[in-house]
Design an enzyme around this catalytic site. Sequence first.
Site, PDB file in Angstrom:
ATOM      1  CB  SER A  90      -0.844   0.016   1.279  1.00  0.00           C
ATOM      2  OG  SER A  90      -1.353   1.311   1.539  1.00  0.00           O
ATOM      3  CE1 TYR A 109      -4.074  -2.094   5.150  1.00  0.00           C
ATOM      4  CE2 TYR A 109      -3.066   0.013   4.594  1.00  0.00           C
ATOM      5  CZ  TYR A 109      -3.700  -1.153   4.203  1.00  0.00           C
ATOM      6  OH  TYR A 109      -3.945  -1.395   2.863  1.00  0.00           O
TER       7      TYR A 109
HETATM    8  P1  NDP Z   1     -11.480  -5.929   0.291  1.00  0.00           P
HETATM    9  O1  NDP Z   1     -11.868  -5.640   1.687  1.00  0.00           O
HETATM   10  O2  NDP Z   1     -12.386  -5.578  -0.821  1.00  0.00           O
HETATM   11  O3  NDP Z   1     -11.095  -7.505   0.154  1.00  0.00           O
HETATM   12  C1  NDP Z   1     -10.241  -8.094   1.078  1.00  0.00           C
HETATM   13  C2  NDP Z   1      -9.962  -9.516   0.652  1.00  0.00           C
HETATM   14  O4  NDP Z   1      -9.076 -10.108   1.617  1.00  0.00           O
HETATM   15  C3  NDP Z   1     -11.213 -10.365   0.606  1.00  0.00           C
HETATM   16  O5  NDP Z   1     -11.165 -11.209  -0.513  1.00  0.00           O
HETATM   17  C4  NDP Z   1     -11.131 -11.186   1.907  1.00  0.00           C
HETATM   18  O6  NDP Z   1     -11.693 -12.477   1.804  1.00  0.00           O
HETATM   19  C5  NDP Z   1      -9.637 -11.333   2.058  1.00  0.00           C
HETATM   20  N1  NDP Z   1      -9.266 -11.619   3.447  1.00  0.00           N
HETATM   21  C6  NDP Z   1      -9.276 -10.787   4.521  1.00  0.00           C
HETATM   22  N2  NDP Z   1      -8.918 -11.460   5.631  1.00  0.00           N
HETATM   23  C7  NDP Z   1      -8.657 -12.740   5.247  1.00  0.00           C
HETATM   24  C8  NDP Z   1      -8.244 -13.918   5.929  1.00  0.00           C
HETATM   25  N3  NDP Z   1      -8.004 -13.943   7.258  1.00  0.00           N
HETATM   26  N4  NDP Z   1      -8.067 -15.056   5.215  1.00  0.00           N
HETATM   27  C9  NDP Z   1      -8.310 -15.051   3.892  1.00  0.00           C
HETATM   28  N5  NDP Z   1      -8.719 -13.988   3.179  1.00  0.00           N
HETATM   29  C10 NDP Z   1      -8.889 -12.845   3.857  1.00  0.00           C
HETATM   30  O7  NDP Z   1     -10.063  -5.231   0.114  1.00  0.00           O
HETATM   31  P2  NDP Z   1      -9.278  -4.724  -1.173  1.00  0.00           P
HETATM   32  O8  NDP Z   1      -9.607  -5.527  -2.353  1.00  0.00           O
HETATM   33  O9  NDP Z   1      -9.415  -3.270  -1.214  1.00  0.00           O
HETATM   34  O10 NDP Z   1      -7.793  -5.033  -0.674  1.00  0.00           O
HETATM   35  C11 NDP Z   1      -6.981  -6.062  -1.221  1.00  0.00           C
HETATM   36  C12 NDP Z   1      -5.552  -5.783  -0.808  1.00  0.00           C
HETATM   37  O11 NDP Z   1      -5.162  -4.509  -1.322  1.00  0.00           O
HETATM   38  C13 NDP Z   1      -5.347  -5.708   0.709  1.00  0.00           C
HETATM   39  O12 NDP Z   1      -4.114  -6.310   1.047  1.00  0.00           O
HETATM   40  C14 NDP Z   1      -5.299  -4.210   0.984  1.00  0.00           C
HETATM   41  O13 NDP Z   1      -4.573  -3.900   2.131  1.00  0.00           O
HETATM   42  C15 NDP Z   1      -4.624  -3.715  -0.285  1.00  0.00           C
HETATM   43  N6  NDP Z   1      -4.844  -2.293  -0.554  1.00  0.00           N
HETATM   44  C16 NDP Z   1      -6.110  -1.807  -0.755  1.00  0.00           C
HETATM   45  C17 NDP Z   1      -6.290  -0.448  -0.998  1.00  0.00           C
HETATM   46  C18 NDP Z   1      -7.628   0.167  -1.207  1.00  0.00           C
HETATM   47  O14 NDP Z   1      -7.730   1.416  -1.223  1.00  0.00           O
HETATM   48  N7  NDP Z   1      -8.718  -0.603  -1.378  1.00  0.00           N
HETATM   49  C19 NDP Z   1      -5.140   0.477  -1.037  1.00  0.00           C
HETATM   50  C20 NDP Z   1      -3.869  -0.164  -0.828  1.00  0.00           C
HETATM   51  C21 NDP Z   1      -3.743  -1.489  -0.595  1.00  0.00           C
HETATM   52  P3  NDP Z   1     -13.177 -12.842   2.348  1.00  0.00           P
HETATM   53  O15 NDP Z   1     -14.074 -11.691   2.025  1.00  0.00           O
HETATM   54  O16 NDP Z   1     -13.505 -14.100   1.598  1.00  0.00           O
HETATM   55  O17 NDP Z   1     -13.026 -13.080   3.829  1.00  0.00           O
END
Ligand code: NDP
Length: 242
Positions: free
Chosen positions: A139, A152
Site C-alpha cells: 500500500s 496497517y
Molecule cells: P477488500 O476488503 O475488498 O477484500 C479483502 C480480501 O481479503 C477479501 O477477498 C477477503 O476475503 C480477504 N481476506 C481478509 N482477511 C482474510 C483472511 N483472514 N483469510 C483469507 N482472506 C482474507 O479489500 P481490497 O480488495 O481493497 O484489498 C486487497 C488488498 O489490497 C489488501 O491487502 C489491501 O490492504 C490492499 N490495498 C487496498 C487499498 C484500497 O484502497 N482498497 C489500497 C492499498 C492497498 P473474504 O471476504 O472471503 O473473507
Amino acid sequence: MSKSVLITGGSRGIGAATAIHFARMGYKVAITYNKSVYAAKAMKETFALNGAEFIAIPCDVTIPLQVESAVKQTVSAFGSLDVMVNNAGIAMQKLITDTSDEDWQNILNTNLSSVFYGCRAASKVMLPKQSGSIVNISSIWGRVGASMEVAYSATKAGIIGLTKALAKELGPSNIRVNCVAPGVIDTEMNQNLSAQDLTALANDTPLCRIGTPDEVAKSVYFLANDADFVTGQILSTDGGII
Ligand code: NDP
C-alpha cells in the site's frame, strides 16, 4: 500450455479484479476466499459460463497449513503454479493508544504473516522448476505511513522489506518477486470513508480521482507476466498521490 495463478483474497475487490484480468489473459485461475462464500460461488459460476479454468479454495490466510494447502490444491488442479499473488488483507484505522495487543496481532497475522506463508509455500513449488513470479500487495501507506494507521502501515512496510529480500534470495533461481503499492482504490475496504473523505482523497491525487480494482489488476499482471527483467520493485499504482 496456459499458465496458472493463485490469488489470495480473490473473492472481492482487488483480488477478484485480478482473477478476472488473469483469466482474460488466458491464465488458469485459483482464488482463495475466507468469509465471502457466496461471492466465491458467484465467481465460480461466472468463470464456468465463460469456459475459464477456475477453482475457489476456502482458506484463512492467517493459518500457514491452509495457505500451504491452497498452493498444493492449485498445483494438483492445474499441474503447476506460475504466479502467486499475495493480496488478502484487512484495514484498521485506530489511534495507537486505542490499538489493543489483539488488534495488533490480528492485523500482523492477516496482512504480513499471510504474505510470508504465501511466499514460502509458492517458493517450495517454484524452486524445483527454477521459474515463477510472486506479486505481493502492499500500500502507499507502507511507503509513507498514515496517521491513525500505524499497525496497517507497519504491515504494509513489512511486505516491502519482505519483497526486496526475497527478490534477492530467489533471483538466482529465476523467480521474480515484486510488489504493487496501491493508492486509494474503490473497494469495500474503503466503504467506511464518507463521500467527503473520498472527494478529499481524490482532490489530493494528481489524476484527480481514486483508482479502480481493475487498474491495480493490470499492474499486478504487468509485474507477474510482462516485466521479465524486473524484480524487488515496488510499483505505486496510486494516481501520483505520493
Ligand atoms: P477488500 O476488503 O475488498 O477484500 C479483502 C480480501 O481479503 C477479501 O477477498 C477477503 O476475503 C480477504 N481476506 C481478509 N482477511 C482474510 C483472511 N483472514 N483469510 C483469507 N482472506 C482474507 O479489500 P481490497 O480488495 O481493497 O484489498 C486487497 C488488498 O489490497 C489488501 O491487502 C489491501 O490492504 C490492499 N490495498 C487496498 C487499498 C484500497 O484502497 N482498497 C489500497 C492499498 C492497498 P473474504 O471476504 O472471503 O473473507
